[in-house]
Design a protein around this motif. Structure first.
Motif, PDB file in Angstrom:
ATOM      1  N   LEU A  48      -3.942  15.078   7.977  1.00 30.74           N
ATOM      2  CA  LEU A  48      -3.408  13.713   8.088  1.00 30.74           C
ATOM      3  C   LEU A  48      -2.019  13.686   8.727  1.00 30.74           C
ATOM      4  CD1 LEU A  48      -4.392  12.567   4.467  1.00 30.74           C
ATOM      5  CD2 LEU A  48      -5.705  12.271   6.565  1.00 30.74           C
ATOM      6  N   SER A  49      -1.532  14.808   9.177  1.00 31.41           N
ATOM      7  CA  SER A  49      -0.141  14.910   9.636  1.00 31.41           C
ATOM      8  C   SER A  49       0.143  14.079  10.878  1.00 31.41           C
ATOM      9  CB  SER A  49       0.214  16.374   9.917  1.00 31.41           C
ATOM     10  OG  SER A  49      -0.661  16.908  10.902  1.00 31.41           O
ATOM     11  N   THR A  50      -0.885  13.822  11.681  1.00 24.41           N
ATOM     12  CA  THR A  50      -0.649  13.090  12.927  1.00 24.41           C
ATOM     13  C   THR A  50      -0.997  11.609  12.831  1.00 24.41           C
ATOM     14  OG1 THR A  50      -2.867  13.682  13.693  1.00 24.41           O
ATOM     15  CG2 THR A  50      -1.049  15.152  14.308  1.00 24.41           C
ATOM     16  N   ILE A  51      -1.673  11.218  11.763  1.00 27.19           N
ATOM     17  CA  ILE A  51      -2.117   9.816  11.689  1.00 27.19           C
ATOM     18  C   ILE A  51      -1.555   9.070  10.488  1.00 27.19           C
ATOM     19  CG2 ILE A  51      -4.258  10.287  12.929  1.00 27.19           C
ATOM     20  CD1 ILE A  51      -5.693  10.253  10.214  1.00 27.19           C
ATOM     21  N   ARG A  52      -0.814   9.767   9.591  1.00 26.77           N
ATOM     22  CA  ARG A  52      -0.310   9.096   8.401  1.00 26.77           C
ATOM     23  C   ARG A  52       1.209   9.303   8.274  1.00 26.77           C
ATOM     24  NH1 ARG A  52      -3.319   7.772   4.270  1.00 26.77           N
ATOM     25  NH2 ARG A  52      -1.398   6.635   3.808  1.00 26.77           N
ATOM     26  N   PRO A  53       1.974   8.514   9.007  1.00 20.42           N
ATOM     27  CA  PRO A  53       3.442   8.654   8.949  1.00 20.42           C
ATOM     28  C   PRO A  53       4.010   8.433   7.540  1.00 20.42           C
ATOM     29  CG  PRO A  53       2.777   7.272  10.795  1.00 20.42           C
ATOM     30  CD  PRO A  53       1.549   7.505   9.980  1.00 20.42           C
ATOM     31  N   MET A  54       3.362   7.609   6.728  1.00 20.92           N
ATOM     32  CA  MET A  54       3.884   7.350   5.396  1.00 20.92           C
ATOM     33  C   MET A  54       3.847   8.616   4.531  1.00 20.92           C
ATOM     34  SD  MET A  54       2.570   4.612   2.505  1.00 20.92           S
ATOM     35  CE  MET A  54       3.043   3.151   3.418  1.00 20.92           C
ATOM     36  N   GLU A  82      -0.206   0.389   5.814  1.00 18.44           N
ATOM     37  CA  GLU A  82      -0.404   1.435   6.805  1.00 18.44           C
ATOM     38  C   GLU A  82      -1.898   1.560   7.100  1.00 18.44           C
ATOM     39  OE1 GLU A  82       1.669   5.610   7.658  1.00 18.44           O
ATOM     40  OE2 GLU A  82       0.184   5.703   6.056  1.00 18.44           O
ATOM     41  N   VAL A  83      -2.186   1.876   8.345  1.00 14.17           N
ATOM     42  CA  VAL A  83      -3.576   2.084   8.759  1.00 14.17           C
ATOM     43  C   VAL A  83      -3.924   3.555   8.573  1.00 14.17           C
ATOM     44  CG1 VAL A  83      -5.231   1.878  10.640  1.00 14.17           C
ATOM     45  CG2 VAL A  83      -3.369   0.228  10.442  1.00 14.17           C
ATOM     46  N   MET A 100       5.412  -3.684  14.098  1.00 13.65           N
ATOM     47  CA  MET A 100       4.389  -4.725  14.195  1.00 13.65           C
ATOM     48  C   MET A 100       3.046  -4.088  14.542  1.00 13.65           C
ATOM     49  SD  MET A 100       4.476  -8.205  16.480  1.00 13.65           S
ATOM     50  CE  MET A 100       3.090  -9.335  16.496  1.00 13.65           C
ATOM     51  N   ILE A 101       2.011  -4.411  13.753  1.00 18.77           N
ATOM     52  CA  ILE A 101       0.691  -3.825  13.994  1.00 18.77           C
ATOM     53  C   ILE A 101      -0.393  -4.893  14.139  1.00 18.77           C
ATOM     54  CG2 ILE A 101       1.208  -1.650  12.835  1.00 18.77           C
ATOM     55  CD1 ILE A 101      -0.161  -2.731  10.344  1.00 18.77           C
ATOM     56  N   GLY A 102      -0.040  -6.150  13.977  1.00 22.44           N
ATOM     57  CA  GLY A 102      -1.033  -7.217  14.103  1.00 22.44           C
ATOM     58  C   GLY A 102      -0.460  -8.536  13.651  1.00 22.44           C
ATOM     59  N   THR A 103      -1.314  -9.371  13.092  1.00 20.81           N
ATOM     60  CA  THR A 103      -0.861 -10.687  12.659  1.00 20.81           C
ATOM     61  C   THR A 103      -1.607 -11.111  11.391  1.00 20.81           C
ATOM     62  OG1 THR A 103      -0.529 -12.976  13.384  1.00 20.81           O
ATOM     63  CG2 THR A 103      -2.558 -11.937  14.048  1.00 20.81           C
ATOM     64  N   ILE A 104      -0.882 -11.823  10.549  1.00 21.83           N
ATOM     65  CA  ILE A 104      -1.491 -12.471   9.381  1.00 21.83           C
ATOM     66  C   ILE A 104      -1.793 -13.907   9.787  1.00 21.83           C
ATOM     67  CG2 ILE A 104      -1.168 -13.161   6.984  1.00 21.83           C
ATOM     68  CD1 ILE A 104       0.885 -10.938   6.700  1.00 21.83           C
ATOM     69  N   PHE A 105      -3.034 -14.307   9.642  1.00 20.74           N
ATOM     70  CA  PHE A 105      -3.431 -15.649  10.079  1.00 20.74           C
ATOM     71  C   PHE A 105      -3.982 -16.431   8.880  1.00 20.74           C
ATOM     72  CE2 PHE A 105      -5.487 -18.883  12.674  1.00 20.74           C
ATOM     73  CZ  PHE A 105      -4.551 -19.027  13.688  1.00 20.74           C
ATOM     74  N   LEU A 141       3.440  -6.403   9.630  1.00 18.33           N
ATOM     75  CA  LEU A 141       4.299  -5.237   9.802  1.00 18.33           C
ATOM     76  C   LEU A 141       3.850  -4.127   8.864  1.00 18.33           C
ATOM     77  CD1 LEU A 141       7.754  -7.084   9.778  1.00 18.33           C
ATOM     78  CD2 LEU A 141       6.271  -6.631  11.744  1.00 18.33           C
ATOM     79  N   ASP A 142       3.922  -2.880   9.367  1.00 17.46           N
ATOM     80  CA  ASP A 142       3.588  -1.772   8.479  1.00 17.46           C
ATOM     81  C   ASP A 142       4.813  -1.397   7.638  1.00 17.46           C
ATOM     82  OD1 ASP A 142       5.274  -0.349  10.086  1.00 17.46           O
ATOM     83  OD2 ASP A 142       3.769   1.057  10.829  1.00 17.46           O
ATOM     84  N   TYR A 143       4.698  -0.327   6.871  1.00 12.13           N
ATOM     85  CA  TYR A 143       5.758   0.028   5.926  1.00 12.13           C
ATOM     86  C   TYR A 143       7.087   0.324   6.616  1.00 12.13           C
ATOM     87  CZ  TYR A 143       6.017   4.983   7.083  1.00 12.13           C
ATOM     88  OH  TYR A 143       6.254   6.159   7.720  1.00 12.13           O
TER      89      TYR A 143
END
Length: 380
Positions: A131-137, A152-153, A274-279, A268-270
């Motif tokens: 997970l080292s490359t896809i989980r910055p948290m 986080e995604v 910005m990663i998308g939108t809340i609608f 927004l992620d942690y």
């Protein structure tokens, strides 16, 4: 060209004045009410958005509390050090089941110090991924030894997570992650507010495309990550009513004979990226219909009231002014033609009409005296 009579002129002026006053007054009232309605809808949408963000913040704090408590448990630390996956699963499965049913937790995930998946309590046979490359948290908690929380995604999609370092003294044993199902939060917010919620991810910003999404990871579109009414949000997205925005925005959209209020704010992620939108969507059709019915009712009342006022004013003008004036005019014409004598007829008690009647009587009396003198002189 024949001139317009006084009664018709007064009736026309009265009608124009009434129509102008009622029209201007109606416009001011309707415009003011419309502004208040729009302001109320905007406040309602912002309050609805605040409900979701507050729920997410509260869930993130609860996830952090649970993650930190598990990370500090001596028995859990000991099993993690020994790498005893089976006993760790048996120990924490009741805890996970309780958190899942009471707090919407859908993830209890342990990671090794080299940032590989060690144990997913909810799916014990699924482990070992790097997970080292896809989980910055996880990477941040691993390196800083400080608890991290927020959106986080991951491999399972977007989730509200908290990652706590598992420390024995100053030595890192691993990290543990507690994640909350966002769909559960959206459904709770919908139950509390009546609005529909959706989270849209930008594959171009996250590099990850949600399952069953037609949007490519390198494309400019948005993909629905989670929603309380997927069909409704897909229709709105297809009509280009949904897009990325770095500022909160609100609008009104007509769809399938409904009028929807919409509110969008950045997702927004942690780390604040910005990663998308809340609608958010709320159906204002009933409020709009009620407003239109109120306008129609007010217009009918104003029209009926205008007709009544017009009738009263014209009747009053005829009784107080036009008819007495006409009688005086007829009497004056009869005097002038020698067909009448005596005092003018009684009419309105209005001062100006009374002066006119007295003036006609004076003229009539003076004419009689002159005629008498003329007749007397002729007889002499």
């Amino acid at each position: 060209m024949p001139s317009m009579t006084l009664d018709r002129s007064l009736a026309l002026v009265t009608a124009i004045l009434l129509a102008t006053i009622l029209g201007l007054g109606g416009y001011i009232v309707v415009d003011g009410t419309r502004r208040q309605l729009e302001a109320a809808k905007s406040d309602e949408m912002q309050a609805t958005a605040l409900l979701l963000t507050s729920s997410m913040a509260q869930s993130a704090s609860l996830s952090a509390t649970h993650a930190d408590r598990i990370a500090r448990d001596p028995l859990v630390l000991d099993l993690m050090k020994k790498g005893d996956r089976e006993r760790l699963t048996s120990l924490l499965k009741p805890t996970y089941d309780a958190l899942a049913s009471e707090a919407g937790v859908n993830m209890l995930h342990f990671h090794t110090t080299d940032i590989k998946s060690f144990l997913r309590v909810q799916d014990p046979k699924n482990f070992g991924q790097d997970l080292s490359t896809i989980r910055p948290m996880i990477l941040a908690a691993n390196r800083s030894h400080i608890l991290q929380k927020g959106l986080e995604v991951g491999l399972a999609g977007l989730s509200l997570r908290a990652v706590a370092p598992m420390l024995e003294g100053e030595t890192l044993v691993g990290t543990v992650e507690v994640g909350v199902d966002l769909k559960t939060l959206l459904e709770i917010a919908k139950s509390a507010s009546g609005a529909d919620y959706a989270l849209f991810l930008s594959p171009a910003m996250t590099g990850i495309t949600p399952k069953d999404s037609a949007v490519k990871a390198d494309g400019a579109g948005l993909a629905i990550e989670s929603a309380t009414d997927t069909a409704l949000f897909q229709k709105l997205y297809d009509r280009r009513a949904i897009g990325l925005s770095r500022e909160p925005t609100s609008a009104m959209v007509e769809l399938d004979d409904h009028r929807y209020g919409t509110f969008a704010q950045p997702l927004l992620d942690y780390s604040g990226r910005m990663i998308g939108t809340i609608f958010i969507v709320r159906d204002f059709s009933s409020i709009e219909s009620g407003f239109l019915r109120s306008i129609a009712t007010a217009a009918i009342i104003a029209a009926v009231g205008g007709i009544v006022v017009f009738s009263i004013v014209t009747v009053a003008l005829r009784a107080m002014l036009i008819r007495p004036l006409g009688d005086l005019a007829d009497h004056a014409e009869a005097l002038a033609s020698g067909k009448a004598e005596g005092a003018a007829p009684e009419g309105s008690g209005h001062g100006d009409l009374r002066r006119l009647r007295q003036a006609i009587d004076s003229l009539s009396a003076g004419r009689v005296c002159v005629d008498s003198k003329v007749d007397g002189g002729g007889a002499a």
